[in-house]
Design a protein around this motif. Structure first.
Motif, PDB file in Angstrom:
ATOM      1  N   GLY A 131      -7.322  13.541  76.290  1.00  0.00           N
ATOM      2  CA  GLY A 131      -8.509  12.741  76.528  1.00  0.00           C
ATOM      3  C   GLY A 131      -9.027  12.042  75.280  1.00  0.00           C
ATOM      4  O   GLY A 131      -9.950  11.235  75.365  1.00  0.00           O
ATOM      5  N   GLU A 132      -8.483  12.327  74.107  1.00  0.00           N
ATOM      6  CA  GLU A 132      -8.928  11.702  72.869  1.00  0.00           C
ATOM      7  C   GLU A 132      -8.335  10.300  72.746  1.00  0.00           C
ATOM      8  O   GLU A 132      -7.173  10.084  73.067  1.00  0.00           O
ATOM      9  N   ARG A 133      -9.178   9.361  72.322  1.00  0.00           N
ATOM     10  CA  ARG A 133      -8.721   7.974  72.169  1.00  0.00           C
ATOM     11  C   ARG A 133      -8.077   7.801  70.807  1.00  0.00           C
ATOM     12  O   ARG A 133      -8.576   8.326  69.817  1.00  0.00           O
ATOM     13  N   PRO A 134      -6.987   7.057  70.717  1.00  0.00           N
ATOM     14  CA  PRO A 134      -6.346   6.849  69.422  1.00  0.00           C
ATOM     15  C   PRO A 134      -7.200   5.949  68.546  1.00  0.00           C
ATOM     16  O   PRO A 134      -7.971   5.125  69.039  1.00  0.00           O
ATOM     17  N   PRO A 135      -7.093   6.103  67.227  1.00  0.00           N
ATOM     18  CA  PRO A 135      -7.874   5.239  66.339  1.00  0.00           C
ATOM     19  C   PRO A 135      -7.372   3.801  66.430  1.00  0.00           C
ATOM     20  O   PRO A 135      -6.199   3.540  66.680  1.00  0.00           O
ATOM     21  N   ILE A 136      -8.298   2.873  66.235  1.00  0.00           N
ATOM     22  CA  ILE A 136      -7.969   1.458  66.350  1.00  0.00           C
ATOM     23  C   ILE A 136      -8.109   0.820  64.981  1.00  0.00           C
ATOM     24  O   ILE A 136      -9.107   1.034  64.287  1.00  0.00           O
ATOM     25  N   ASP A 137      -7.123   0.046  64.605  1.00  0.00           N
ATOM     26  CA  ASP A 137      -7.173  -0.706  63.350  1.00  0.00           C
ATOM     27  C   ASP A 137      -7.639  -2.105  63.682  1.00  0.00           C
ATOM     28  O   ASP A 137      -6.907  -2.881  64.287  1.00  0.00           O
ATOM     29  N   PRO A 138      -8.874  -2.487  63.321  1.00  0.00           N
ATOM     30  CA  PRO A 138      -9.381  -3.819  63.699  1.00  0.00           C
ATOM     31  C   PRO A 138      -8.609  -4.939  63.022  1.00  0.00           C
ATOM     32  O   PRO A 138      -8.580  -6.062  63.531  1.00  0.00           O
ATOM     33  N   ASP A 139      -7.961  -4.682  61.888  1.00  0.00           N
ATOM     34  CA  ASP A 139      -7.191  -5.732  61.226  1.00  0.00           C
ATOM     35  C   ASP A 139      -5.870  -5.993  61.942  1.00  0.00           C
ATOM     36  O   ASP A 139      -5.288  -7.074  61.795  1.00  0.00           O
TER      37      ASP A 139
END
Length: 141
Positions: A131-139
């Motif tokens: 259920g944990e969302r993966p981290p997102i790299d905005p770049d």
């Protein structure tokens, strides 16, 4: 040059040219097209001969990978998979697998150094909890 163009396509082009140019200008246009194609072939042949003369024996080494790529054009994926699965033969697709590939002049078989003689450390990867969302790299997005 006309490997992929069949007689049907040529007939369609002639009929379209007949309608667009008319019967009085079509022979002149066909003659112009023939002269242009001949001139382009002469330019290409001259450029190839000049490269071959300047590079010498290195020209053949440069030309071999291009011929291998041209051989991939005739690749039948169904036959390659069938041969691999049922005959136990591993296809090489025209690539010499005995040598390690070189990418950009780097030997991909050696570890990359971080400047002090040791390989750079990779960050530890921890699996995500359910259920944990993966981290997102905005770049990157």
């Amino acid at each position: 040059m006309f490997d992929s163009v069949g007689w049907g396509e040529i007939l369609v082009l002639v009929v379209a040219g007949l309608f667009i140019l008319g019967p009085e200008r079509l022979p002149g246009a066909a003659a112009w097209l023939g002269r242009t194609i001949r001139q382009v072939r002469e330019y290409a042949t001259g450029a190839r001969d000049q490269l071959q003369k300047e590079l010498g024996p290195e020209f053949d080494e440069l030309r071999k990978p291009l011929e291998d790529l041209r051989g991939l054009r005739n690749l039948n994926p169904r036959a390659a998979v069938k041969r691999t699965l049922f005959e136990g033969e591993t296809p090489n697709f025209g690539v010499d697998v005995s040598k390690p590939p070189l990418r950009g002049g780097l030997d991909m078989t050696k570890p990359v150094s971080n400047g002090n003689g040791s390989a750079p450390e990779r960050p530890a990867v921890t699996p995500l909890a359910p259920g944990e969302r993966p981290p997102i790299d905005p770049d990157a997005t």
